[in-house]
Design a protein around this motif. Structure first.
Motif: not given
Length: 274
Positions: A114-132
């Motif tokens: 999934x591009x969404x979760x892959x990018x989120x994990x790589x971003x270095x930004x908080x990933x505990x709560x996010x929206x797409x």
């Protein structure tokens, strides 16, 4: 038999799961966003689909539904794949899933890239709560309104953008959101994968030089506004007026706002004394 939503590799075919390979070989019907890409993927994975292959892209999605539903009602397995990632996530699939749910037809999923979760994990930004948010609006006016609506979003935001519109989008984001942090993830899992991190103005300047490839943007959420105890007194009083006990109301509001329960309780009492 069920509708099977199958995630496909973002770029590196080695990310394909063994379950995807088996599903490609066994499905009675394969609905593919791009039949040419499907056949190329199958060849790379050394699998030969035996089922009927039909195109299922945005412009024909509604027209293809009746035949696919008929196949499912008849007991056939329908495999749905898109060009990359998970079907129905900013890709064809939602209408078919909704139609199956409405008829109580079984739906299952083969998880994967999934591009969404892959990018989120790589971003270095908080990933505990996010929206797409899907794709950013194309028109400048709509884009400006979109970022204005996101200005108060405290969750990390993930969205897609085309490479030729990226610079303008990041520039608009910088005007609306200032120096908020972000990450631009380009060509994920592919040979020229790149993750560029920085503030929005920095990323806008970088993108102005020209960017190619599939783009996923991850945007830092808004910093929560500090709330004073006095601002919360009215909310507690309203809950009490609705029948809630004072201590319970004060505790709930204080916890949600991140302030002292005792201070808020005392402030409500002081306001009552006038």
């Amino acid at each position: 038999m069920p509708l099977v939503l199958a995630a496909t590799p973002l770029g590196d075919s080695r990310d394909a799961s063994p379950r995807l390979v088996s599903a490609l070989a066994d499905a009675d019907v394969i609905a593919a966003e791009d039949t040419r890409r499907l056949r190329a993927l199958a060849a790379t994975l050394d699998v030969t689909p035996v089922g009927r292959v039909v195109s299922f892209y945005e412009d024909v999605e509604a027209a293809r539904l009746p035949k696919l539903l008929e196949a499912l009602r008849g007991g056939e397995t329908v495999l749905l794949v898109t060009d990359a990632g998970m079907p129905s996530v900013s890709d064809p699939g939602y209408r078919l899933v909704a139609a199956c749910v409405a008829e109580d037809l079984p739906v299952t999923c083969l998880p994967g890239p999934s591009a969404v979760t892959t990018a989120l994990a790589l971003s270095g930004l908080p990933s505990d709560r996010f929206c797409f948010e899907g794709f950013a609006p194309r028109k400048p006016g709509e884009k400006a309104k979109w970022f204005a609506q996101l200005a108060g979003e405290v969750r990390t935001v993930v969205f897609f953008e085309s490479p030729h519109r990226l610079a303008a989008t990041l520039d608009e984001a910088a005007r609306a959101l200032g120096d908020r942090r972000a990450a631009v993830c380009r060509e994920l899992t592919k040979t020229y994968e790149e993750v560029r991190r920085g503030t929005l103005p920095e990323l806008a300047a970088w993108a102005a030089e020209g960017v190619r490839g599939e783009i996923t943007v991850v945007l830092e959420g808004a910093r929560p506004r500090a709330v004073s105890v006095d601002e919360l007194v009215g909310e507690v009083s309203s809950r009490v007026a609705a029948g809630e006990r004072l201590k319970s109301a004060a505790a709930a509001v204080a916890t949600a706002a991140g302030v002292s329960k005792k201070e808020l309780y005392d402030a409500v009492l002081a306001a009552r004394r006038g």
